[in-house]
Design a protein around this motif. Structure first.
Motif, PDB file in Angstrom:
ATOM      1  N   PRO A 200       0.812  -1.109   0.059  1.00 27.41           N
ATOM      2  CA  PRO A 200       0.330   0.439   0.159  1.00 27.41           C
ATOM      3  C   PRO A 200       0.802   1.352  -0.128  1.00 27.41           C
ATOM      4  O   PRO A 200       0.238   1.800  -0.847  1.00 27.41           O
ATOM      5  CB  PRO A 200      -0.854   0.133   0.924  1.00 27.41           C
ATOM      6  N   ASP A 201       1.978   1.635   0.009  1.00 31.12           N
ATOM      7  CA  ASP A 201       2.773   2.067  -0.011  1.00 31.12           C
ATOM      8  C   ASP A 201       3.570   3.002  -1.262  1.00 31.12           C
ATOM      9  O   ASP A 201       3.680   3.844  -0.913  1.00 31.12           O
ATOM     10  CB  ASP A 201       3.797   2.157   1.641  1.00 31.12           C
ATOM     11  N   MET A 202       3.403   2.092  -2.087  1.00 29.92           N
ATOM     12  CA  MET A 202       3.752   2.196  -3.437  1.00 29.92           C
ATOM     13  C   MET A 202       2.556   3.196  -3.474  1.00 29.92           C
ATOM     14  O   MET A 202       2.187   3.673  -4.818  1.00 29.92           O
ATOM     15  CB  MET A 202       3.785   1.195  -3.802  1.00 29.92           C
ATOM     16  N   VAL A 203       1.559   4.172  -3.313  1.00 27.06           N
ATOM     17  CA  VAL A 203       0.268   4.330  -3.901  1.00 27.06           C
ATOM     18  C   VAL A 203      -0.617   4.660  -2.846  1.00 27.06           C
ATOM     19  O   VAL A 203      -1.235   5.370  -3.073  1.00 27.06           O
ATOM     20  CB  VAL A 203      -1.208   3.191  -4.271  1.00 27.06           C
ATOM     21  N   SER A 204       0.519   5.981  -2.278  1.00 25.47           N
ATOM     22  CA  SER A 204       0.215   6.880  -1.426  1.00 25.47           C
ATOM     23  C   SER A 204      -0.509   8.005  -2.245  1.00 25.47           C
ATOM     24  O   SER A 204      -1.029   8.928  -2.138  1.00 25.47           O
ATOM     25  CB  SER A 204       1.429   7.304  -0.236  1.00 25.47           C
ATOM     26  N   VAL A 205      -0.012   8.576  -3.542  1.00 21.47           N
ATOM     27  CA  VAL A 205       0.497   9.535  -4.193  1.00 21.47           C
ATOM     28  C   VAL A 205      -0.390   8.855  -5.294  1.00 21.47           C
ATOM     29  O   VAL A 205      -0.071   8.156  -5.851  1.00 21.47           O
ATOM     30  CB  VAL A 205       1.326  10.021  -4.743  1.00 21.47           C
ATOM     31  N   VAL A 206      -1.815   9.585  -5.695  1.00 20.82           N
ATOM     32  CA  VAL A 206      -2.341   8.929  -7.058  1.00 20.82           C
ATOM     33  C   VAL A 206      -2.744  10.321  -7.723  1.00 20.82           C
ATOM     34  O   VAL A 206      -2.969  11.182  -6.858  1.00 20.82           O
ATOM     35  CB  VAL A 206      -3.479   7.427  -6.825  1.00 20.82           C
ATOM     36  N   ASP A 207      -3.897   9.492  -8.708  1.00 22.06           N
ATOM     37  CA  ASP A 207      -4.204  10.857 -10.103  1.00 22.06           C
ATOM     38  C   ASP A 207      -5.231  10.198 -10.448  1.00 22.06           C
ATOM     39  O   ASP A 207      -6.136  10.652 -10.885  1.00 22.06           O
ATOM     40  CB  ASP A 207      -3.576  10.955 -11.036  1.00 22.06           C
ATOM     41  N   GLY A 208      -6.180   9.433  -9.253  1.00 24.19           N
ATOM     42  CA  GLY A 208      -7.865   8.278  -9.933  1.00 24.19           C
ATOM     43  C   GLY A 208      -8.526   9.442  -9.002  1.00 24.19           C
ATOM     44  O   GLY A 208      -8.361  10.590  -7.452  1.00 24.19           O
ATOM     45  N   PRO A 209      -9.992   8.715  -8.955  1.00 26.69           N
ATOM     46  CA  PRO A 209     -10.787   9.019  -8.552  1.00 26.69           C
ATOM     47  C   PRO A 209     -10.717   9.033  -7.147  1.00 26.69           C
ATOM     48  O   PRO A 209     -11.765   9.810  -5.683  1.00 26.69           O
ATOM     49  CB  PRO A 209     -12.036   9.179  -8.566  1.00 26.69           C
ATOM     50  N   TYR A 210      -9.863   8.028  -6.614  1.00 32.72           N
ATOM     51  CA  TYR A 210     -10.132   7.213  -5.162  1.00 32.72           C
ATOM     52  C   TYR A 210      -9.075   7.245  -4.395  1.00 32.72           C
ATOM     53  O   TYR A 210      -7.277   6.585  -5.403  1.00 32.72           O
ATOM     54  CB  TYR A 210     -10.619   5.499  -5.184  1.00 32.72           C
ATOM     55  N   LYS A 211      -8.547   7.438  -3.254  1.00 35.05           N
ATOM     56  CA  LYS A 211      -7.384   6.662  -2.822  1.00 35.05           C
ATOM     57  C   LYS A 211      -7.309   5.571  -1.900  1.00 35.05           C
ATOM     58  O   LYS A 211      -9.054   5.666  -1.279  1.00 35.05           O
ATOM     59  CB  LYS A 211      -6.662   8.278  -1.935  1.00 35.05           C
ATOM     60  N   LEU A 212      -5.918   4.659  -1.536  1.00 37.47           N
ATOM     61  CA  LEU A 212      -5.934   3.811  -1.230  1.00 37.47           C
ATOM     62  C   LEU A 212      -6.791   3.793   0.587  1.00 37.47           C
ATOM     63  O   LEU A 212      -5.796   4.363   1.437  1.00 37.47           O
ATOM     64  CB  LEU A 212      -5.545   2.925  -1.582  1.00 37.47           C
ATOM     65  N   GLN A 213      -7.030   3.788   1.116  1.00 41.50           N
ATOM     66  CA  GLN A 213      -6.879   3.662   2.845  1.00 41.50           C
ATOM     67  C   GLN A 213      -6.805   2.229   3.033  1.00 41.50           C
ATOM     68  O   GLN A 213      -6.137   3.165   4.847  1.00 41.50           O
ATOM     69  CB  GLN A 213      -8.898   3.843   3.117  1.00 41.50           C
ATOM     70  N   HIS A 214      -7.040   0.669   2.820  1.00 39.58           N
ATOM     71  CA  HIS A 214      -6.459  -0.176   4.082  1.00 39.58           C
ATOM     72  C   HIS A 214      -7.196  -1.476   2.446  1.00 39.58           C
ATOM     73  O   HIS A 214      -7.812  -1.510   2.039  1.00 39.58           O
ATOM     74  CB  HIS A 214      -7.801  -0.210   4.813  1.00 39.58           C
ATOM     75  N   PHE A 215      -5.564  -2.381   3.001  1.00 38.16           N
ATOM     76  CA  PHE A 215      -5.501  -3.115   2.204  1.00 38.16           C
ATOM     77  C   PHE A 215      -5.815  -5.174   3.009  1.00 38.16           C
ATOM     78  O   PHE A 215      -4.535  -4.509   2.663  1.00 38.16           O
ATOM     79  CB  PHE A 215      -4.973  -3.210   0.981  1.00 38.16           C
ATOM     80  N   THR A 216      -5.851  -5.544   2.678  1.00 40.51           N
ATOM     81  CA  THR A 216      -6.069  -6.657   3.210  1.00 40.51           C
ATOM     82  C   THR A 216      -5.446  -7.952   2.174  1.00 40.51           C
ATOM     83  O   THR A 216      -7.027  -8.143   1.815  1.00 40.51           O
ATOM     84  CB  THR A 216      -6.641  -6.975   4.739  1.00 40.51           C
TER      85      THR A 216
END
Length: 543
Positions: A200-216
């Motif tokens: 998840p640290d690799m997608v802390s910066v994005v350009d899409g409509p959603y940001k990652l909050q949690h991934f298991t």
């Protein structure tokens, strides 16, 4: 894709699903829980968050598209949706070799501008990933590009080795490019990015409509609306996916309100009354086609090399019956590699067949063709030639009971003309592992999805040596027709290719299913569409 609970622990206090009392107003949803691949295929796990280095499964592609927007967003009508694209426009040189791409003013979630350099960085990653890149060769990417350079922060110029059909290169080639945060990823080698693709640290910066909050991994993945998104704001504040891998599990989760959107598997169609209070739309199943691929390199089934045998197998299939029984009336006939729905690129001849599928069903002609190919009925009705039975084994993936039902119907159709087909149900991963030229398999059922090769030119599928040409079909005329669709402008070249594919049957084409999608009363259709991927879903009433 698939859905989740009344109240998600990660979003404590947020109501995800509500039942309306008669006459009461329905509170609009701000969150939705679902599963991957709704309206497209059985749900799957997500195991990658990064463009390029993922395995290109529909689940991974869906999740990545929420965080990273492609240079060109291809709509479900198979045209470029400029409103959702990062590119503003493209200028094509008169010789159709140079494409100058102008970007919009677009921003990363940390406020940095998205630049042409970020797009070029994606192309560099594709080159570095080499043959491991799952879409290598589609749209000519990357080898057709002789030079790519940044003109200015918002302009990228790409020069090709040869003149091309611009529609083909834009829809199949440029659609693969995602701007990536080059300034963050440049310190990583391509092998390191591969190892970090689920971090998840690799997608802390994005350009899409959603940001990652949690991934298991294997459990679930949660998103929050990106407040800095440069396009139209997301309609949901929170979007969550359960990592179910069974369409029946997803259906029961839909039934209990654990998820707010899901689809009814064909084999559970009789249970549709259990979710009758939910809204309904019918998905076109994505842009693809079902088929039986044939192994032309296996001497045990050398009879597949005879076009009359292949034509007979096709003419014996009662596609209307398959749609009515296996798909419960939810499907469309399909007779060539260009999909039926939408029929954007379907030739006039194929449209006529789709409108009257009985024209392509003729068991009597199928028997005659087999006789002309010197296959005569044996004592038990199965045809023989020089002591060999007209017999083969077909692999069927265990991911869908519907596919197994279709396979059983094919077996009956082919037995009626004197062909003995044996079924072998195998795990999907085993099927993929076996599907390569010069393997010991005979035939196999496959579902092909045109993503990112939205322009259905056939390159990589039926041209000699194509990466998706599992059975090693080779035909100089087919090669020429496919090449023409990639080089020459005009629908007539695509029409010729698909009509020729119907006559030659490089694989055996099957009908394509549609799916009933159900979603909560407080979820709007626009919100639903943010939780599905690569499908069109038309609101309908269902009885």
């Amino acid at each position: 894709m698939n859905r989740l609970p009344h109240v998600l622990s990660a979003f404590a206090g947020i109501v995800l699903f509500s039942f309306a009392l008669p006459g009461s107003a329905v509170t609009a949803a701000t969150s939705m829980t679902t599963v991957t691949s709704v309206g497209l295929s059985p749900p799957m796990n997500v195991n990658s968050l990064l463009p390029v280095v993922n395995n290109d499964s529909s689940a991974n592609a869906q999740i990545i598209s929420l965080m990273f927007r492609p240079l060109l967003w291809i709509g479900t009508n198979l045209k470029i949706n400029w409103q959702q694209s990062i590119a503003k426009n493209i200028n094509v040189s008169p010789d159709r070799r140079q494409f100058t791409i102008h970007l919009k003013n677009w921003y990363w979630s940390d406020g940095r501008p998205v630049t042409a350099e970020d797009t070029l960085a994606c192309l560099k990653l594709i080159r570095e990933y080499g043959s491991r890149y799952p879409n290598a060769g589609m749209g000519g990417i990357p080898d057709i590009i002789v030079h790519a350079k940044v003109i200015n922060p918002l302009t990228l110029q790409i020069t090709l080795k040869r003149s091309v059909n611009p529609d083909w290169f834009e829809l199949n080639g440029l659609s693969q490019l995602f701007p990536v945060p080059a300034w963050r990823w440049k310190r990583y080698s391509i092998d390191t990015l591969f190892k970090l693709q689920d971090n998840p640290d690799m997608v802390s910066v994005v350009d899409g409509p959603y940001k990652l909050q949690h991934f298991t991994l294997g459990r679930g993945i949660s998103f929050i609306r990106n407040p800095h998104y440069s396009g139209k704001p997301a309609t949901l504040e929170h979007l969550h996916f359960k990592m179910y891998t069974s369409d029946s599990t997803a259906f029961w989760a839909l039934r209990t309100g654990t998820i707010q959107a899901g689809m009814i598997p064909h084999y559970l169609y009789a249970a549709r009354g259990m979710v009758k209070d939910l809204k309904t739309c019918v998905s076109n199943g994505g842009y693809g086609f079902n088929y039986v691929t044939l192994n032309f390199t296996n001497p045990r089934v050398a009879f597949f090399r005879n076009v009359k045998v292949r034509q007979a197998l096709a003419l014996a299939i009662n596609q209307t019956q398959i749609i009515q029984i296996a798909f419960h009336g939810l499907g469309v006939p399909s007779f060539n590699p260009v999909p039926t729905n939408p029929d954007t690129y379907l030739s006039p001849e194929m449209k006529k067949l789709v409108a009257n599928p009985a024209l392509a069903y003729n068991p009597s002609t199928a028997k005659r063709l087999l006789t002309e190919a010197d296959w005569e009925p044996g004592p038990d009705g199965i045809r023989m030639h020089d002591g060999q039975r007209l017999q083969f084994t077909m692999m069927v993936p265990d991911t869908s009971q519907t596919l197994i039902a279709v396979a059983e119907m094919l077996k009956a159709d082919w037995q009626a003309i004197g062909v003995d087909m044996r079924l072998r149900v195998v795990p999907f991963n085993l099927e993929l592992a076996k599907l390569h030229p010069h393997g010991k398999w005979d035939a196999s059922m496959i579902v092909w999805s045109y993503d990112p090769d939205y322009y259905p030119s056939g390159d990589g599928l039926f041209n000699t040596g194509g990466g998706g040409n599992y059975g090693d079909y080779s035909n100089p005329m087919m090669d020429k027709m496919i090449y023409d669709t990639t080089e020459k402008n005009g629908a007539r070249f695509l029409d010729r290719y698909e009509n020729y594919a119907y006559s030659q049957q490089p694989v055996i084409f099957l009908p394509y299913p549609e799916y009933v999608v159900k979603y909560a009363q407080n979820v709007t259709h626009a919100q639903l569409m943010e939780g599905v991927y690569s499908v069109d879903c038309t609101p309908q009433s269902l009885h």
